[in-house]
Scaffold this motif. Sequence first.
Motif, PDB file in Angstrom:
ATOM      1  N   ASN A  16       0.800  -1.214   0.000  1.00  0.00           N
ATOM      2  CA  ASN A  16       0.000   0.000   0.000  1.00  0.00           C
ATOM      3  C   ASN A  16       0.839   1.273   0.000  1.00  0.00           C
ATOM      4  O   ASN A  16       0.339   2.367   0.260  1.00  0.00           O
ATOM      5  N   ASP A  17       2.133   1.143  -0.283  1.00  0.00           N
ATOM      6  CA  ASP A  17       3.024   2.310  -0.297  1.00  0.00           C
ATOM      7  C   ASP A  17       2.820   3.089  -1.598  1.00  0.00           C
ATOM      8  O   ASP A  17       3.180   2.623  -2.662  1.00  0.00           O
ATOM      9  N   LYS A  18       2.254   4.290  -1.516  1.00  0.00           N
ATOM     10  CA  LYS A  18       1.941   5.091  -2.701  1.00  0.00           C
ATOM     11  C   LYS A  18       2.940   6.229  -2.907  1.00  0.00           C
ATOM     12  O   LYS A  18       2.730   7.114  -3.732  1.00  0.00           O
ATOM     13  N   ASN A  19       4.029   6.239  -2.157  1.00  0.00           N
ATOM     14  CA  ASN A  19       5.003   7.313  -2.253  1.00  0.00           C
ATOM     15  C   ASN A  19       5.741   7.246  -3.585  1.00  0.00           C
ATOM     16  O   ASN A  19       6.476   6.313  -3.844  1.00  0.00           O
ATOM     17  N   SER A  20       5.548   8.228  -4.450  1.00  0.00           N
ATOM     18  CA  SER A  20       6.164   8.219  -5.782  1.00  0.00           C
ATOM     19  C   SER A  20       7.275   9.255  -5.917  1.00  0.00           C
ATOM     20  O   SER A  20       7.703   9.570  -7.029  1.00  0.00           O
ATOM     21  N   GLU A  21       7.751   9.817  -4.808  1.00  0.00           N
ATOM     22  CA  GLU A  21       8.805  10.830  -4.851  1.00  0.00           C
ATOM     23  C   GLU A  21      10.084  10.253  -5.488  1.00  0.00           C
ATOM     24  O   GLU A  21      10.505   9.151  -5.191  1.00  0.00           O
ATOM     25  N   THR A  22      10.679  11.036  -6.392  1.00  0.00           N
ATOM     26  CA  THR A  22      11.897  10.600  -7.068  1.00  0.00           C
ATOM     27  C   THR A  22      13.066  10.581  -6.094  1.00  0.00           C
ATOM     28  O   THR A  22      13.319  11.560  -5.400  1.00  0.00           O
ATOM     29  N   LYS A  23      13.817   9.488  -6.056  1.00  0.00           N
ATOM     30  CA  LYS A  23      14.949   9.322  -5.155  1.00  0.00           C
ATOM     31  C   LYS A  23      16.122   8.753  -5.917  1.00  0.00           C
ATOM     32  O   LYS A  23      15.954   8.207  -7.013  1.00  0.00           O
ATOM     33  N   PRO A  24      17.339   8.864  -5.367  1.00  0.00           N
ATOM     34  CA  PRO A  24      18.523   8.334  -6.067  1.00  0.00           C
ATOM     35  C   PRO A  24      18.424   6.847  -6.383  1.00  0.00           C
ATOM     36  O   PRO A  24      19.048   6.381  -7.322  1.00  0.00           O
ATOM     37  N   ASN A  25      17.640   6.129  -5.607  1.00  0.00           N
ATOM     38  CA  ASN A  25      17.517   4.684  -5.793  1.00  0.00           C
ATOM     39  C   ASN A  25      16.324   4.316  -6.678  1.00  0.00           C
ATOM     40  O   ASN A  25      15.842   3.197  -6.656  1.00  0.00           O
ATOM     41  N   THR A  26      15.851   5.290  -7.443  1.00  0.00           N
ATOM     42  CA  THR A  26      14.644   5.100  -8.242  1.00  0.00           C
ATOM     43  C   THR A  26      14.946   4.378  -9.559  1.00  0.00           C
ATOM     44  O   THR A  26      15.951   4.626 -10.213  1.00  0.00           O
ATOM     45  N   ILE A  27      14.064   3.488  -9.949  1.00  0.00           N
ATOM     46  CA  ILE A  27      14.190   2.750 -11.201  1.00  0.00           C
ATOM     47  C   ILE A  27      13.837   3.671 -12.365  1.00  0.00           C
ATOM     48  O   ILE A  27      12.786   4.297 -12.375  1.00  0.00           O
ATOM     49  N   GLN A  28      14.752   3.723 -13.363  1.00  0.00           N
ATOM     50  CA  GLN A  28      14.546   4.550 -14.542  1.00  0.00           C
ATOM     51  C   GLN A  28      14.131   3.693 -15.734  1.00  0.00           C
ATOM     52  O   GLN A  28      14.293   2.477 -15.730  1.00  0.00           O
ATOM     53  N   ALA A  29      13.632   4.356 -16.778  1.00  0.00           N
ATOM     54  CA  ALA A  29      13.031   3.639 -17.911  1.00  0.00           C
ATOM     55  C   ALA A  29      13.992   2.701 -18.626  1.00  0.00           C
ATOM     56  O   ALA A  29      13.580   1.651 -19.119  1.00  0.00           O
ATOM     57  N   ASP A  30      15.282   3.068 -18.714  1.00  0.00           N
ATOM     58  CA  ASP A  30      16.241   2.238 -19.450  1.00  0.00           C
ATOM     59  C   ASP A  30      17.190   1.480 -18.534  1.00  0.00           C
ATOM     60  O   ASP A  30      18.235   1.005 -18.982  1.00  0.00           O
ATOM     61  N   ASP A  31      16.856   1.365 -17.264  1.00  0.00           N
ATOM     62  CA  ASP A  31      17.726   0.661 -16.322  1.00  0.00           C
ATOM     63  C   ASP A  31      17.780  -0.841 -16.605  1.00  0.00           C
ATOM     64  O   ASP A  31      16.841  -1.428 -17.145  1.00  0.00           O
ATOM     65  N   LEU A  32      18.891  -1.434 -16.218  1.00  0.00           N
ATOM     66  CA  LEU A  32      18.983  -2.891 -16.135  1.00  0.00           C
ATOM     67  C   LEU A  32      18.582  -3.277 -14.728  1.00  0.00           C
ATOM     68  O   LEU A  32      19.173  -2.804 -13.751  1.00  0.00           O
ATOM     69  N   VAL A  33      17.562  -4.114 -14.596  1.00  0.00           N
ATOM     70  CA  VAL A  33      17.103  -4.519 -13.274  1.00  0.00           C
ATOM     71  C   VAL A  33      17.187  -6.034 -13.151  1.00  0.00           C
ATOM     72  O   VAL A  33      17.109  -6.772 -14.140  1.00  0.00           O
ATOM     73  N   LEU A  34      17.352  -6.491 -11.922  1.00  0.00           N
ATOM     74  CA  LEU A  34      17.387  -7.928 -11.644  1.00  0.00           C
ATOM     75  C   LEU A  34      16.032  -8.321 -11.069  1.00  0.00           C
ATOM     76  O   LEU A  34      15.628  -7.833 -10.009  1.00  0.00           O
ATOM     77  N   ILE A  35      15.333  -9.198 -11.774  1.00  0.00           N
ATOM     78  CA  ILE A  35      14.034  -9.686 -11.329  1.00  0.00           C
ATOM     79  C   ILE A  35      14.232 -11.070 -10.723  1.00  0.00           C
ATOM     80  O   ILE A  35      14.709 -11.984 -11.388  1.00  0.00           O
ATOM     81  N   VAL A  36      13.871 -11.225  -9.443  1.00  0.00           N
ATOM     82  CA  VAL A  36      14.175 -12.440  -8.700  1.00  0.00           C
ATOM     83  C   VAL A  36      12.876 -13.111  -8.242  1.00  0.00           C
ATOM     84  O   VAL A  36      12.033 -12.481  -7.592  1.00  0.00           O
ATOM     85  N   TYR A  37      12.757 -14.394  -8.575  1.00  0.00           N
ATOM     86  CA  TYR A  37      11.630 -15.184  -8.058  1.00  0.00           C
ATOM     87  C   TYR A  37      12.085 -16.042  -6.882  1.00  0.00           C
ATOM     88  O   TYR A  37      11.434 -16.115  -5.857  1.00  0.00           O
ATOM     89  N   ASP A  38      13.217 -16.727  -7.039  1.00  0.00           N
ATOM     90  CA  ASP A  38      13.821 -17.482  -5.948  1.00  0.00           C
ATOM     91  C   ASP A  38      15.320 -17.552  -6.218  1.00  0.00           C
ATOM     92  O   ASP A  38      15.833 -16.861  -7.101  1.00  0.00           O
ATOM     93  N   THR A  39      16.033 -18.380  -5.458  1.00  0.00           N
ATOM     94  CA  THR A  39      17.490 -18.405  -5.587  1.00  0.00           C
ATOM     95  C   THR A  39      17.971 -18.918  -6.942  1.00  0.00           C
ATOM     96  O   THR A  39      19.093 -18.636  -7.356  1.00  0.00           O
ATOM     97  N   LYS A  40      17.137 -19.645  -7.666  1.00  0.00           N
ATOM     98  CA  LYS A  40      17.545 -20.207  -8.947  1.00  0.00           C
ATOM     99  C   LYS A  40      16.984 -19.452 -10.142  1.00  0.00           C
ATOM    100  O   LYS A  40      17.543 -19.519 -11.239  1.00  0.00           O
ATOM    101  N   ARG A  41      15.903 -18.733  -9.948  1.00  0.00           N
ATOM    102  CA  ARG A  41      15.268 -18.033 -11.066  1.00  0.00           C
ATOM    103  C   ARG A  41      15.441 -16.527 -10.896  1.00  0.00           C
ATOM    104  O   ARG A  41      14.756 -15.886 -10.109  1.00  0.00           O
ATOM    105  N   ARG A  42      16.427 -16.005 -11.680  1.00  0.00           N
ATOM    106  CA  ARG A  42      16.810 -14.592 -11.634  1.00  0.00           C
ATOM    107  C   ARG A  42      17.043 -14.127 -13.071  1.00  0.00           C
ATOM    108  O   ARG A  42      17.758 -14.778 -13.822  1.00  0.00           O
ATOM    109  N   TRP A  43      16.446 -12.994 -13.423  1.00  0.00           N
ATOM    110  CA  TRP A  43      16.563 -12.510 -14.798  1.00  0.00           C
ATOM    111  C   TRP A  43      17.076 -11.071 -14.806  1.00  0.00           C
ATOM    112  O   TRP A  43      16.622 -10.234 -14.014  1.00  0.00           O
ATOM    113  N   LEU A  44      17.992 -10.791 -15.721  1.00  0.00           N
ATOM    114  CA  LEU A  44      18.479  -9.429 -15.921  1.00  0.00           C
ATOM    115  C   LEU A  44      17.698  -8.831 -17.086  1.00  0.00           C
ATOM    116  O   LEU A  44      17.761  -9.337 -18.205  1.00  0.00           O
TER     117      LEU A  44
END
Length: 282
Positions: A16-44
């Motif tokens: 329920n966190d609706k805080n959308s303030e831009t911060k240094p740790n904010t995800i940008q449109a062209d970022d590479l992000v790591l999506i993790v489901y468990d220890t074996k399933r991780r996608w860049l």
Amino acid sequence: MTLKRYIDRVYLMHKNDKNSETKPNTIQADDLVLIVYDTKRRWLVNLKKNDEFHTNKGIINCQELIGKEYGIKVESSLGERFLILKPSIRDLSLKVKRCTQVIYPKDASMIIYYTGISSGYRVVEAGVGSGALTVSLAHYVKPNGKIYGYEVSERQYKVAKENIVKYNLEEMVDLKLKDINEDIEVRDVDVVILDLADPWNTIPHISERNILKNGGYLATFSPTTSQVEKTLESLKTSGFYYIKTMELLCRTWQPYYGKFRPYTRMVGHTGFLTFAVRISDI
């Protein structure tokens, strides 16, 4: 607590966190992000607006990630929860597109640590391969350093180039389809790294052409003892001193209370690392 249970637990805390303030740790449109489901399933994943990331656990709307903070938990179209992380250098290195064996983090980290590679360094890497080590090196020398990469295989050169572009490292890496034994233009670099089948044939050129500066480090990676023996002889006759060869073994342990013991599989022998310093006036 398993990683999957942890993701579920923290997801409920942030739902329920609706805080959308831009911060240094904010995800940008062209970022590479790591999506993790468990220890074996991780996608860049390279985020692009309106893109969707499809898994067998449901679809993740990448548009909804933009503007959020790293470390959030999201829910897929099937109600499965995923952790969104900022990828480490290790993650980037292991997730490169491969066409050959790569230098693993255990060896790459020792090369960087032992040679002192840091921001502003100029480094020659011969035998780039798929570019896994190149990616790590580029992150350490930025913003003002440079990696001069040389690869003789056109197929490997193209894969390495693709990885460098994918990770937005073009400014830090000058990659050439060329044999380092030819008359390359760079001189007096801080570190030279050789991942070649016959480094002993290249070492004399490193000294004779002043590719490596006086006092600079040379590092080689060789899978077999016979390669190391020839490399050592070449170093000793080419003005290199303080020579050291090592092998690194990495064994991880199961991080669970009541059954804390080694995993049955480990990263054993990958190759031998040899380090030396060029001293031209002895």
